[in-house]
Motif scaffolding. Structure first.
Motif, mmCIF file in Angstrom:
data_model
loop_
_atom_site.group_PDB
_atom_site.id
_atom_site.type_symbol
_atom_site.label_atom_id
_atom_site.label_comp_id
_atom_site.label_asym_id
_atom_site.label_seq_id
_atom_site.Cartn_x
_atom_site.Cartn_y
_atom_site.Cartn_z
ATOM 1 N N LYS A 2 0.835 -1.189 0.000
ATOM 2 C CA LYS A 2 0.000 0.000 0.000
ATOM 3 C C LYS A 2 0.873 1.244 0.000
ATOM 4 O O LYS A 2 1.915 1.299 0.652
ATOM 5 N N LEU A 3 0.435 2.237 -0.754
ATOM 6 C CA LEU A 3 1.166 3.488 -0.865
ATOM 7 C C LEU A 3 0.268 4.650 -0.462
ATOM 8 O O LEU A 3 -0.958 4.552 -0.509
ATOM 9 N N TYR A 4 0.896 5.737 -0.098
ATOM 10 C CA TYR A 4 0.195 6.931 0.347
ATOM 11 C C TYR A 4 0.804 8.122 -0.368
ATOM 12 O O TYR A 4 2.015 8.175 -0.575
ATOM 13 N N VAL A 5 -0.032 9.076 -0.756
ATOM 14 C CA VAL A 5 0.467 10.251 -1.472
ATOM 15 C C VAL A 5 0.008 11.517 -0.761
ATOM 16 O O VAL A 5 -1.121 11.602 -0.279
ATOM 17 N N GLY A 6 0.910 12.471 -0.684
ATOM 18 C CA GLY A 6 0.602 13.774 -0.121
ATOM 19 C C GLY A 6 0.787 14.842 -1.179
ATOM 20 O O GLY A 6 1.738 14.786 -1.966
ATOM 21 N N LEU A 7 -0.137 15.788 -1.212
ATOM 22 C CA LEU A 7 -0.090 16.879 -2.188
ATOM 23 C C LEU A 7 0.000 18.210 -1.454
ATOM 24 O O LEU A 7 -0.782 18.483 -0.544
ATOM 25 N N ASP A 8 0.948 19.031 -1.848
ATOM 26 C CA ASP A 8 1.080 20.396 -1.350
ATOM 27 C C ASP A 8 0.796 21.293 -2.548
ATOM 28 O O ASP A 8 1.648 21.499 -3.405
ATOM 29 N N VAL A 9 -0.431 21.787 -2.613
ATOM 30 C CA VAL A 9 -0.914 22.502 -3.794
ATOM 31 C C VAL A 9 -0.532 23.974 -3.737
ATOM 32 O O VAL A 9 -0.809 24.660 -2.761
ATOM 33 N N GLY A 10 0.117 24.446 -4.797
ATOM 34 C CA GLY A 10 0.458 25.855 -4.939
ATOM 35 C C GLY A 10 -0.222 26.431 -6.169
ATOM 36 O O GLY A 10 -0.845 25.704 -6.945
ATOM 37 N N SER A 15 3.649 20.064 -5.130
ATOM 38 C CA SER A 15 4.642 19.088 -4.687
ATOM 39 C C SER A 15 3.895 17.816 -4.333
ATOM 40 O O SER A 15 2.857 17.851 -3.667
ATOM 41 N N LEU A 16 4.432 16.700 -4.764
ATOM 42 C CA LEU A 16 3.770 15.410 -4.599
ATOM 43 C C LEU A 16 4.790 14.431 -4.019
ATOM 44 O O LEU A 16 5.917 14.364 -4.489
ATOM 45 N N CYS A 17 4.396 13.718 -2.982
ATOM 46 C CA CYS A 17 5.291 12.732 -2.381
ATOM 47 C C CYS A 17 4.517 11.434 -2.161
ATOM 48 O O CYS A 17 3.445 11.442 -1.555
ATOM 49 N N ILE A 18 5.072 10.339 -2.660
ATOM 50 C CA ILE A 18 4.480 9.018 -2.468
ATOM 51 C C ILE A 18 5.378 8.241 -1.515
ATOM 52 O O ILE A 18 6.596 8.176 -1.719
ATOM 53 N N VAL A 19 4.796 7.695 -0.461
ATOM 54 C CA VAL A 19 5.545 6.906 0.511
ATOM 55 C C VAL A 19 4.876 5.551 0.693
ATOM 56 O O VAL A 19 3.686 5.381 0.410
ATOM 57 N N ASP A 20 5.659 4.593 1.181
ATOM 58 C CA ASP A 20 5.086 3.272 1.461
ATOM 59 C C ASP A 20 4.631 3.210 2.919
ATOM 60 O O ASP A 20 4.718 4.204 3.647
ATOM 61 N N GLY A 21 4.154 2.070 3.341
ATOM 62 C CA GLY A 21 3.625 1.897 4.691
ATOM 63 C C GLY A 21 4.643 2.086 5.793
ATOM 64 O O GLY A 21 4.286 2.314 6.951
ATOM 65 N N GLU A 22 5.924 2.016 5.460
ATOM 66 C CA GLU A 22 6.989 2.216 6.446
ATOM 67 C C GLU A 22 7.524 3.646 6.425
ATOM 68 O O GLU A 22 8.451 3.976 7.146
ATOM 69 N N GLY A 23 6.957 4.474 5.556
ATOM 70 C CA GLY A 23 7.374 5.867 5.463
ATOM 71 C C GLY A 23 8.537 6.116 4.524
ATOM 72 O O GLY A 23 9.055 7.230 4.464
ATOM 73 N N LEU A 24 8.959 5.108 3.784
ATOM 74 C CA LEU A 24 10.047 5.283 2.833
ATOM 75 C C LEU A 24 9.536 5.994 1.577
ATOM 76 O O LEU A 24 8.482 5.637 1.041
ATOM 77 N N VAL A 31 4.986 19.073 -9.942
ATOM 78 C CA VAL A 31 4.291 19.106 -11.226
ATOM 79 C C VAL A 31 3.480 20.396 -11.308
ATOM 80 O O VAL A 31 3.274 21.074 -10.299
ATOM 81 N N MET A 32 3.031 20.710 -12.497
ATOM 82 C CA MET A 32 2.152 21.863 -12.663
ATOM 83 C C MET A 32 0.862 21.625 -11.876
ATOM 84 O O MET A 32 0.406 20.494 -11.754
ATOM 85 N N THR A 33 0.291 22.683 -11.341
ATOM 86 C CA THR A 33 -0.979 22.561 -10.643
ATOM 87 C C THR A 33 -2.088 22.443 -11.683
ATOM 88 O O THR A 33 -2.700 23.417 -12.104
ATOM 89 N N ASP A 34 -2.274 21.218 -12.114
ATOM 90 C CA ASP A 34 -3.231 20.889 -13.152
ATOM 91 C C ASP A 34 -3.649 19.437 -12.916
ATOM 92 O O ASP A 34 -2.784 18.578 -12.694
#
Length: 62
Positions: A2-10, A15-24, A31-34
């Motif tokens: 399982k993966l988790y994604v966080g979005l920091d929208v500007g 900014s987009l970060c995908i991490v696994d269940g252990e936080g790696l 990416v463009m805000t689109d």
């Protein structure tokens, strides 16, 4: 896995970060805000995404 994604929208970039269940970190990218650009950034991981988090701000609502 399982993966988790966080979005920091500007205004222009997200900014987009995908991490696994252990936080790696699996992927970290700006990416463009689109919607199409964000979708493209997570496309290869979409079937494993458990949750998506968006920074609490007025820009994250759209």
């Amino acid at each position: 896995m399982k993966l988790y994604v966080g979005l920091d929208v500007g205004l222009e970039e997200t900014s987009l970060c995908i991490v696994d269940g252990e936080g790696l970190t699996i992927r970290e990218v700006k990416v463009m805000t689109d919607p199409a650009a964000i979708r493209s950034a997570v496309e290869g991981y979409a079937d494993r995404l458990e949750r998506v988090g968006v920074e609490a701000s007025s820009l994250g609502i759209w």
